[in-house]
Design a protein around this motif. Structure first.
Motif, PDB file in Angstrom:
ATOM      1  N   VAL A 181       3.806  -4.751  -8.159  1.00  0.00           N
ATOM      2  CA  VAL A 181       4.007  -6.148  -8.548  1.00  0.00           C
ATOM      3  C   VAL A 181       5.365  -6.644  -8.074  1.00  0.00           C
ATOM      4  CG1 VAL A 181       4.245  -7.697 -10.517  1.00  0.00           C
ATOM      5  CG2 VAL A 181       2.445  -5.977 -10.509  1.00  0.00           C
ATOM      6  N   VAL A 182       6.373  -5.800  -8.224  1.00  0.00           N
ATOM      7  CA  VAL A 182       7.709  -6.200  -7.777  1.00  0.00           C
ATOM      8  C   VAL A 182       7.738  -6.427  -6.270  1.00  0.00           C
ATOM      9  CG1 VAL A 182      10.090  -5.419  -7.546  1.00  0.00           C
ATOM     10  CG2 VAL A 182       8.886  -5.095  -9.711  1.00  0.00           C
ATOM     11  N   VAL A 183       7.087  -5.537  -5.498  1.00  0.00           N
ATOM     12  CA  VAL A 183       7.057  -5.686  -4.044  1.00  0.00           C
ATOM     13  C   VAL A 183       6.344  -6.967  -3.650  1.00  0.00           C
ATOM     14  CG1 VAL A 183       6.137  -4.692  -1.916  1.00  0.00           C
ATOM     15  CG2 VAL A 183       7.270  -3.238  -3.580  1.00  0.00           C
ATOM     16  N   MET A 217       1.577   3.596 -14.529  1.00  0.00           N
ATOM     17  CA  MET A 217       2.070   2.270 -14.870  1.00  0.00           C
ATOM     18  C   MET A 217       3.286   1.895 -14.020  1.00  0.00           C
ATOM     19  SD  MET A 217       1.484  -0.347 -16.766  1.00  0.00           S
ATOM     20  CE  MET A 217       0.447   0.288 -18.082  1.00  0.00           C
ATOM     21  N   LEU A 218       4.125   2.889 -13.701  1.00  0.00           N
ATOM     22  CA  LEU A 218       5.292   2.604 -12.870  1.00  0.00           C
ATOM     23  C   LEU A 218       4.872   2.194 -11.460  1.00  0.00           C
ATOM     24  CD1 LEU A 218       7.678   5.491 -13.969  1.00  0.00           C
ATOM     25  CD2 LEU A 218       7.739   3.092 -14.652  1.00  0.00           C
ATOM     26  N   ASP A 219       3.795   2.798 -10.944  1.00  0.00           N
ATOM     27  CA  ASP A 219       3.303   2.394  -9.625  1.00  0.00           C
ATOM     28  C   ASP A 219       2.842   0.945  -9.632  1.00  0.00           C
ATOM     29  OD1 ASP A 219       3.800   4.918  -8.607  1.00  0.00           O
ATOM     30  OD2 ASP A 219       1.830   5.664  -9.207  1.00  0.00           O
ATOM     31  N   ILE A 220       2.156   0.558 -10.678  1.00  0.00           N
ATOM     32  CA  ILE A 220       1.672  -0.824 -10.768  1.00  0.00           C
ATOM     33  C   ILE A 220       2.854  -1.788 -10.856  1.00  0.00           C
ATOM     34  CG2 ILE A 220       0.333  -2.424 -12.176  1.00  0.00           C
ATOM     35  CD1 ILE A 220      -1.438  -0.108 -12.971  1.00  0.00           C
ATOM     36  N   CYS A 273       0.825  -1.217   0.000  1.00  0.00           N
ATOM     37  CA  CYS A 273       0.000   0.000   0.000  1.00  0.00           C
ATOM     38  C   CYS A 273       0.853   1.257   0.000  1.00  0.00           C
ATOM     39  CB  CYS A 273      -0.940   0.000   1.206  1.00  0.00           C
ATOM     40  SG  CYS A 273      -2.236  -1.252   1.117  1.00  0.00           S
ATOM     41  N   GLN A 274       2.049   1.186   0.528  1.00  0.00           N
ATOM     42  CA  GLN A 274       2.917   2.352   0.541  1.00  0.00           C
ATOM     43  C   GLN A 274       3.383   2.745  -0.861  1.00  0.00           C
ATOM     44  OE1 GLN A 274       6.067   1.374   3.237  1.00  0.00           O
ATOM     45  NE2 GLN A 274       4.927   2.006   5.076  1.00  0.00           N
ATOM     46  N   LYS A 275       3.218   1.850  -1.834  1.00  0.00           N
ATOM     47  CA  LYS A 275       3.606   2.155  -3.202  1.00  0.00           C
ATOM     48  C   LYS A 275       2.464   2.739  -4.020  1.00  0.00           C
ATOM     49  CE  LYS A 275       7.576   0.373  -2.242  1.00  0.00           C
ATOM     50  NZ  LYS A 275       8.748   1.264  -2.028  1.00  0.00           N
ATOM     51  N   LEU A 276       1.256   2.806  -3.485  1.00  0.00           N
ATOM     52  CA  LEU A 276       0.085   3.272  -4.220  1.00  0.00           C
ATOM     53  C   LEU A 276      -0.345   4.635  -3.713  1.00  0.00           C
ATOM     54  CD1 LEU A 276      -2.015  -0.018  -4.287  1.00  0.00           C
ATOM     55  CD2 LEU A 276      -0.580   0.889  -6.103  1.00  0.00           C
ATOM     56  N   PRO A 277      -0.671   5.569  -4.632  1.00  0.00           N
ATOM     57  CA  PRO A 277      -1.174   6.870  -4.183  1.00  0.00           C
ATOM     58  C   PRO A 277      -2.503   6.710  -3.448  1.00  0.00           C
ATOM     59  CG  PRO A 277      -0.510   6.935  -6.486  1.00  0.00           C
ATOM     60  CD  PRO A 277      -0.507   5.505  -6.083  1.00  0.00           C
ATOM     61  N   GLY A 278      -2.723   7.524  -2.432  1.00  0.00           N
ATOM     62  CA  GLY A 278      -3.939   7.421  -1.639  1.00  0.00           C
ATOM     63  C   GLY A 278      -3.801   6.397  -0.543  1.00  0.00           C
ATOM     64  N   PHE A 279      -3.476   5.168  -0.897  1.00  0.00           N
ATOM     65  CA  PHE A 279      -3.226   4.134   0.104  1.00  0.00           C
ATOM     66  C   PHE A 279      -1.975   4.467   0.927  1.00  0.00           C
ATOM     67  CE2 PHE A 279      -5.726   2.018  -3.120  1.00  0.00           C
ATOM     68  CZ  PHE A 279      -6.635   1.296  -2.370  1.00  0.00           C
ATOM     69  N   ARG A 280      -1.050   5.187   0.299  1.00  0.00           N
ATOM     70  CA  ARG A 280       0.182   5.542   0.996  1.00  0.00           C
ATOM     71  C   ARG A 280      -0.119   6.407   2.222  1.00  0.00           C
ATOM     72  NH1 ARG A 280       2.321   8.267  -2.880  1.00  0.00           N
ATOM     73  NH2 ARG A 280       3.171   6.440  -3.924  1.00  0.00           N
ATOM     74  N   GLN A 281      -1.058   7.346   2.077  1.00  0.00           N
ATOM     75  CA  GLN A 281      -1.431   8.187   3.207  1.00  0.00           C
ATOM     76  C   GLN A 281      -2.238   7.426   4.246  1.00  0.00           C
ATOM     77  OE1 GLN A 281      -1.649   9.025   0.097  1.00  0.00           O
ATOM     78  NE2 GLN A 281      -0.343  10.835  -0.164  1.00  0.00           N
TER      79      GLN A 281
END
Length: 670
Positions: free
Chosen positions: A593-595, A586-589, A62-70
């Protein structure tokens, strides 16, 4: 002993004693309510004090996704965390609604028609099929019957000849064909029934108005009624030996009716250009049209009548001809005196089709009008001509100019991959929903004709000769049977072809033609010059017309049917909407996936390490101990070093132990 005294409550007729509920029950309700409150309070305190663990895998994702990061930041106030969770859910709902509406607008109408930026040359457009027939001058039936019975050598109409044979058989006369085959009553009756479908009194204006005009009457109307159906089976002995040869000989040949044919300023024999075709109005001559044996799957009397008009080479060329292609493709090779199918290379009447049609053998056709002259129709080469419904008439003794203006609709090849139900149009070589039972190639007109034929066959138990159908089907035996077919066909047209035949869709690529007809009378001197030029084809005082059929424009502005959105545009629509509202890229996705992959692999490796630990107990034992004999393997004796006296505490000195008082334990909440 102290006794508490209470006053006695008053009693009387106007006063009632109040009964209070049991105090134990009240205490129980209060206790239950208090317990529920305390449970809710404890749950709320736990929720408000909850903090996500930074080491958790889903927190790392979640820390890699906007909104979920907060929303997963540690140390946030619970209300702040709830606010960000609400914002994330709201944005997801908005994205879903926008994408759903966008897909509805694009997928609901997946195709769009736009105008081509470049004009289409006339040489890239299919020249239409041109079909022509002769309108018969009204004849006196009684005179023709008399002349035929007395043996006069007169060229009479086919139905009269068939009826005369029928009368001769009624008088027990023996009637033979040219090859010696013997006619019988059933064979003659079958010929009359076939001709009766064409020679209908309702085909003229006087017939519709019930005008009894003896000079304008079709000779075979209601003169013969049989109790048996004529079966459309061209492989029987009667059909091959008598009926089909009779119909071929009774109809006029195109080379006898048409003379002086020119194509692209080159003189070509008319027999190569015009082919005889049996239509709903009898014998016609067709130019640049696909023959019946090629366009139809089922072999019938109608297709057999046209087999002798084409060579095997011509039939093979028409079978391989692709009339459903885009512009700019390779043109077919010229393997005969003319290009098949033919295309006009340059505009103008001199570079089109020119011919002379003469009025010599009108006695071989049925009456279909109040006057005389000829009739023509224009259609796409892939379609069958419908001269009865769309024919235009012209008189003899005129020079006729028929200019053509094509309307071209092209289509991109990539829409073939689209579902047929969504694009709502068919290519000629489509399968499944577009595959026809009686035609090899799909066209909208062929689909309509097949649909009408099936409905008529179901309602009337018979069909017309020119309609498509199964081999061995029953042909309508009288005018009454044809009237049923005409009425059922009219019902379908009145209801609307789209509603009557819902499975018939337009062609993705199609060419339609508009015609403009002008004419001017030929002078007698001018006609004499042509009679002198063609003495064998044009007799003295014979009327004829000169006809020019041509494209009048060098190029046209075509339209193109294409996909409203390609796959790249659809991805851009979805991705742009998501990125605009949620900030997800796309880079966030890829990072998420990598995480996920790294976390799962780490857990898997740790699990495998724990499960694969093996203790080698032999290595833990010293090597020198393992080398001793088994009976002498004893534990070594440890010698204690003596302790000096000064090292020991004095006995008379007291040992002081400091004991700290224990702090009182916090009260435990009930």
């Amino acid at each position: 002993m102290d006794i508490e005294m209470h006053p006695i409550p008053p009693h009387g007729p106007d006063q009632e004693e109040a009964v209070h509920p049991d105090r134990g029950f009240n205490r129980m309700l209060f206790s239950m309510a208090n317990e529920q409150y305390e449970n809710f309070r404890r749950s709320w305190i736990d929720l408000m004090s909850w903090q996500p663990s930074p080491d958790s895998g889903w927190v790392q994702v979640c820390q890699k996704l906007p909104g979920f990061r907060q929303a997963v930041k540690p140390g946030l106030h619970p209300l702040t965390r709830a606010f960000w969770v609400f914002i994330v859910v709201l944005c997801c709902v908005i994205v879903f609604l926008i994408i759903k509406e966008g897909m509805k607008r694009t997928m609901g109408h997946p195709l769009v028609v736009s105008t081509e930026t470049e004009e289409v040359e006339i040489m890239d457009i299919d020249f239409p099929g041109f079909t022509i027939t002769i309108i018969v001058t009204p004849l006196d039936l009684n005179i023709l019957r008399y002349r035929k019975r007395i043996g006069k050598n007169v060229n009479v109409e086919s139905s009269i000849l068939a009826y005369c044979n029928f009368e001769r058989l009624g008088f027990n006369e023996k009637v033979l064909t040219a090859n010696g085959s013997v006619w019988n009553m059933d064979d003659t009756g079958a010929v009359l029934q076939v001709i009766d479908q064409t020679c209908s009194v309702k085909s003229t204006f006087s017939g519709l108005n019930d005008v009894r005009n003896p000079n304008n009457n079709n000779p075979n109307s209601r003169i013969f009624v049989s109790n048996s159906y004529v079966m459309d089976d061209p492989d029987t002995e009667a059909m091959q030996g008598r009926i089909i040869p009779f119909l071929n000989s009774a109809t006029f040949n195109c080379s006898d009716a048409i003379a002086g044919c020119f194509l692209n300023e080159e003189s070509i024999p008319c027999g190569l250009l015009f082919k005889k075709r049996y239509s709903e109005w009898g014998s016609t001559c067709m130019f640049n049209g696909i023959p019946g044996p090629v366009t139809r799957k089922v072999r019938s009397i109608h297709t057999v009548l046209a087999e002798g008009e084409y060579t095997s080479e011509e039939l093979n060329i028409y079978r391989t001809a692709n009339l459903d292609q885009d512009i700019g493709q390779e043109q077919p090779k010229v393997t005969s005196p003319i290009r098949i199918p033919w295309r006009q290379t340059s505009p103008g009447k001199m570079l089109g089709l020119s011919f002379i049609i003469k009025d010599e053998i009108v006695n071989r056709a049925c009456v279909h009008g109040e006057g005389d002259g000829f009739m023509f129709t224009v259609n796409h080469p892939s379609d069958e001509p419908q001269i009865k419904r769309f024919g235009k008439s012209m008189p003899f003794g005129h020079e006729v100019f028929i200019s053509l203006n094509p309307i071209v609709l092209l289509a991109d090849g990539d829409i073939k991959e689209m579902d047929m139900g969504r694009r709502r149009c068919f290519f000629s070589d489509d399968s499944r929903e577009a595959e026809l039972k009686y035609y090899t190639k799909y066209t909208k007109n062929n689909c309509f004709q097949e649909c009408i034929a099936d409905v008529v066959a179901e309602k009337c138990n018979c069909t017309s000769l020119v309609a498509p159908g199964k081999q061995g089907r029953a042909l309508c035996i009288s005018y009454d049977g044809m009237q049923c077919a005409i009425e059922e066909e009219k019902k379908l047209y009145d209801l609307g072809m789209r509603a009557s035949c819902k499975h018939c869709r337009p062609n993705c690529r199609q060419t339609k033609y508009t015609t403009s007809v002008t004419s001017s009378p030929l002078t007698e001197n001018h006609m004499d010059i042509y009679r002198y030029r063609y003495p064998e084809q044009l007799s003295h005082n014979e009327l004829f017309s000169i006809v020019h059929v041509y494209f009048e424009m060098d190029s046209i502005q075509a339209s193109r049917r294409s996909s409203r959105y390609s796959i790249f545009e659809q991805v851009g629509l979805v991705g742009g909407t998501i990125s605009m509202i949620t900030g997800l890229t796309m880079l966030d996705i890829i990072e998420v996936v990598v995480v996920i992959v790294v976390v799962n692999m780490a857990k898997r490796n740790l699990r495998q390490r724990v499960c694969s630990i093996e203790v080698d107990w032999a290595r833990l034992i010293p090597r020198w101990f393992r080398s001793l004999p088994q009976e002498r393997a004893e534990l070594p004796i440890v010698m204690n070093r003596p302790i000096n006296a000064p090292e020991l505490p004095m006995a008379d000195q007291p040992i002081i132990i400091n004991v700290q008082p224990r702090s009182p334990s916090p009260p435990i909440h009930p």
